[in-house]
Design a protein around this motif. Structure first.
Motif, PDB file in Angstrom:
ATOM      1  N   VAL A  71     -86.174  23.256  37.766  1.00  0.00           N
ATOM      2  CA  VAL A  71     -86.028  24.528  38.471  1.00  0.00           C
ATOM      3  C   VAL A  71     -86.306  24.256  39.943  1.00  0.00           C
ATOM      4  N   LEU A  72     -85.301  24.389  40.788  1.00  0.00           N
ATOM      5  CA  LEU A  72     -85.435  24.053  42.201  1.00  0.00           C
ATOM      6  C   LEU A  72     -86.548  24.867  42.847  1.00  0.00           C
ATOM      7  N   GLY A  73     -87.283  24.216  43.749  1.00  0.00           N
ATOM      8  CA  GLY A  73     -88.348  24.890  44.466  1.00  0.00           C
ATOM      9  C   GLY A  73     -89.590  25.101  43.649  1.00  0.00           C
ATOM     10  N   SER A  74     -89.640  24.517  42.469  1.00  0.00           N
ATOM     11  CA  SER A  74     -90.747  24.749  41.556  1.00  0.00           C
ATOM     12  C   SER A  74     -91.094  23.449  40.860  1.00  0.00           C
ATOM     13  N   ALA A  76     -91.886  23.530  37.878  1.00  0.00           N
ATOM     14  CA  ALA A  76     -91.642  23.877  36.491  1.00  0.00           C
ATOM     15  C   ALA A  76     -90.309  23.333  36.002  1.00  0.00           C
ATOM     16  N   SER A  77     -90.178  23.324  34.685  1.00  0.00           N
ATOM     17  CA  SER A  77     -88.888  23.059  34.049  1.00  0.00           C
ATOM     18  C   SER A  77     -88.601  24.225  33.113  1.00  0.00           C
ATOM     19  N   ALA A  78     -87.365  24.305  32.655  1.00  0.00           N
ATOM     20  CA  ALA A  78     -86.954  25.449  31.841  1.00  0.00           C
ATOM     21  C   ALA A  78     -85.827  25.033  30.916  1.00  0.00           C
ATOM     22  N   PRO A  79     -85.533  25.850  29.907  1.00  0.00           N
ATOM     23  CA  PRO A  79     -84.327  25.596  29.118  1.00  0.00           C
ATOM     24  C   PRO A  79     -83.103  25.565  30.016  1.00  0.00           C
ATOM     25  N   ALA A  80     -82.084  24.849  29.597  1.00  0.00           N
ATOM     26  CA  ALA A  80     -80.919  24.626  30.451  1.00  0.00           C
ATOM     27  C   ALA A  80     -80.304  25.923  30.953  1.00  0.00           C
ATOM     28  N   SER A  81     -80.136  26.904  30.091  1.00  0.00           N
ATOM     29  CA  SER A  81     -79.469  28.139  30.512  1.00  0.00           C
ATOM     30  C   SER A  81     -80.284  28.900  31.545  1.00  0.00           C
ATOM     31  N   ARG A 453     -84.322  11.664  35.851  1.00  0.00           N
ATOM     32  CA  ARG A 453     -85.774  11.842  35.845  1.00  0.00           C
ATOM     33  C   ARG A 453     -86.346  11.547  37.223  1.00  0.00           C
ATOM     34  N   ARG A 454     -85.869  10.475  37.842  1.00  0.00           N
ATOM     35  CA  ARG A 454     -86.328  10.182  39.208  1.00  0.00           C
ATOM     36  C   ARG A 454     -85.891  11.286  40.164  1.00  0.00           C
ATOM     37  N   LEU A 455     -84.672  11.795  39.981  1.00  0.00           N
ATOM     38  CA  LEU A 455     -84.199  12.892  40.814  1.00  0.00           C
ATOM     39  C   LEU A 455     -85.108  14.097  40.665  1.00  0.00           C
ATOM     40  N   LEU A 459     -87.314  15.978  43.633  1.00  0.00           N
ATOM     41  CA  LEU A 459     -87.123  17.398  43.934  1.00  0.00           C
ATOM     42  C   LEU A 459     -88.393  18.204  43.705  1.00  0.00           C
ATOM     43  N   GLY A 460     -89.236  17.753  42.794  1.00  0.00           N
ATOM     44  CA  GLY A 460     -90.485  18.450  42.523  1.00  0.00           C
ATOM     45  C   GLY A 460     -91.437  18.472  43.703  1.00  0.00           C
ATOM     46  N   ALA A 461     -91.204  17.585  44.677  1.00  0.00           N
ATOM     47  CA  ALA A 461     -92.047  17.571  45.869  1.00  0.00           C
ATOM     48  C   ALA A 461     -91.882  18.830  46.702  1.00  0.00           C
TER      49      ALA A 461
END
Length: 464
Positions: A71-74, A76-81, A453-455, A459-461
């Motif tokens: 999830v960009l800017g976060s 967190a992660s989420a389900p694909a949809s 995963r590296r990407l 982005l998590g930064a």
């Protein structure tokens, strides 16, 4: 009027051709896909940080948390949809994302969001993601070219109307669905098009969510097909097909059939335009034309008035009703205001993000109210986005300027170095450090099979 007879099985033909091509795209198409995906992620990360939908990642919490998709800017992660819905909204929120001119498709807001989310969820490699993303683009462009301008003329945003089909295709390609399941996925997606231009009346931010909802819907269509739901194989053609109902164009299915015969030989993605200023693409050539006048030594204080010739198809979006466009309701609403953006270009000397966050008013508003327009019937729109304007100076002298087509389209491509510079600037402004920016660029542009995963780690930064 009854729809004309069209070749049967358009979704079957699209699925067959896309499946045969997946993972075997020409190098130049993959290179274009890399640039477009990087551009989309940079714009989306910036939108998450400082756009009008900042904080939308709250959707990916609580009952919608979990999953493996970024999830960009976060952090967190989420389900694909869910990730596709949030990320697609961020990508489109600044009006800084790419467009294919002739089809008027903001493909990446739907397809980058869908491809990244599904590939991460399934723990796939970046090369497969890029291939499916590019083929999704080829599908959505061809749908737009089959009936140019008609969806928009009927009040639908083209990307959100056609997007569910392309997003379902992306998901089916990535998860290697059998042909019949993929065809059903597109058939189910035919119950999901939407996205109207009602947002223009009050400058609402829902427009950013429209192509994102197309991504979300397309991914769900594919999931439903995998679970056994079936969808009509002739969802695009016939009296109850997409083009008859949404475009009122009975000839479109036959034109799409012709377009599909070129899939694999003619590639449209490399012609898609990158945006270099964050507002509606129809406004860009007018900004460039006015820039030519200003670069000749004219200052904002010298301008008595500006008169614009606006392509008829663009009028409902950037010029109607004119009094409302002259005085946008909100800074975000100004992204679709031809007169206010031109006034900002003259007063500020550029068009940048602050134009769409500063309060409406001042010298910008004063000049905006002195800008007029007329409808331009033979402009060539939407095959190209042209502009013509006349600047009248305080002393009465007039200066004419015109642009034949928008910068970034097929005939006037933006150099790759400028796209890379834009992405780096956006990622930096989104909160990534230099090392993380380099890593995102290296994975998406240079790595033979980008490590997602590296990407995600880089982005998590930008979280927070």
């Amino acid at each position: 009027m009854a729809a004309m007879t069209a070749p049967s099985g358009l979704t079957s033909e699209l699925v067959r051709r896309a499946r045969a091509l997946h993972g075997r795209l020409p190098d130049e198409v993959m290179a274009s896909a890399r640039l477009h995906l990087l551009d989309a992620i940079g714009v989306g990360a910036l939108g998450a940080r400082s756009g009008p939908l900042h904080g939308l990642d709250r959707v990916a919490t609580g009952a919608h948390a979990g999953g493996r998709s970024t999830v960009l800017g976060s952090g967190a992660s989420a389900p694909a949809s869910v990730a596709a819905l949030v990320n697609g909204s961020y990508i489109h929120s600044l009006e800084f994302d790419d467009t294919h001119v002739g089809s008027v498709m903001h493909g990446s807001a739907t397809l980058a969001a869908a491809a990244l989310a599904v590939a991460q969820d399934a723990d796939l490699g970046g090369a497969a993601m890029l291939s499916a993303y590019a083929l999704g683009w080829e599908a959505i462009i061809r749908m737009g070219l089959a009936s140019p301008g008609t969806l928009q003329a009927r009040g639908f945003q083209t990307t959100s109307a056609a997007g569910p089909f392309a997003a379902a295709l992306v998901s089916s390609l990535l998860l290697d669905d059998p042909e019949d399941v993929a065809v059903s996925a597109l058939g189910i997606a035919g119950s999901m098009p939407g996205g109207t231009f009602a947002f223009l009346a009050e400058g609402d931010t829902v427009k950013a969510g429209q192509p994102a909802w197309a991504a979300h819907s397309g991914l769900w269509a594919a999931e439903l097909a995998r679970a056994g739901m079936t969808g009509p194989s002739r969802v695009l053609e016939g009296d109850w097909g997409f083009f008859a109902l949404y475009a009122d164009d009975p000839g479109a299915p036959a034109r799409l059939a012709d377009e599909l015969t070129t899939l694999g030989d003619r590639w449209h993605l490399p012609d898609a335009a990158f945006k270099m200023i964050p507002c509606c693409h129809f406004i860009h050539p007018f900004v460039e034309a006015l820039g030519e006048v200003l670069d000749g030594g004219v200052r904002a204080d010298d301008i008595a008035s500006i008169h614009c010739h606006v392509p008829r198809g663009a009028v409902p979006v950037i010029a109607d009703p004119w009094s409302d466009r002259q005085s946008p309701r909100t800074p975000h609403d100004a992204r679709w205001s031809l007169p206010y953006v031109l006034a900002g270009r003259a007063v500020d000397g550029h068009v940048a993000l602050d134009l769409f966050s500063d309060p409406i008013g001042g010298a910008r508003l004063d000049l905006s109210r002195r800008i007029t327009h007329e409808v331009w019937d033979d402009s060539g729109f939407p095959a190209r986005f042209p502009a013509r304007l006349r600047v009248t100076l305080m002393g009465g002298r007039t200066i004419d300027a015109s642009v034949d087509d928008v910068l970034g389209g097929a005939g006037r491509p933006v150099p790759a170095r400028d796209v890379l510079a834009k992405a780096r600037a956006n990622l930096t402004a989104a909160g990534l450090g230099a090392e993380q920016v380099d890593q995102v660029v290296a994975e998406l542009i240079d790595a033979p099979d980008p490590d997602l995963r590296r990407l995600a780690g880089a982005l998590g930064a930008a979280a927070g």
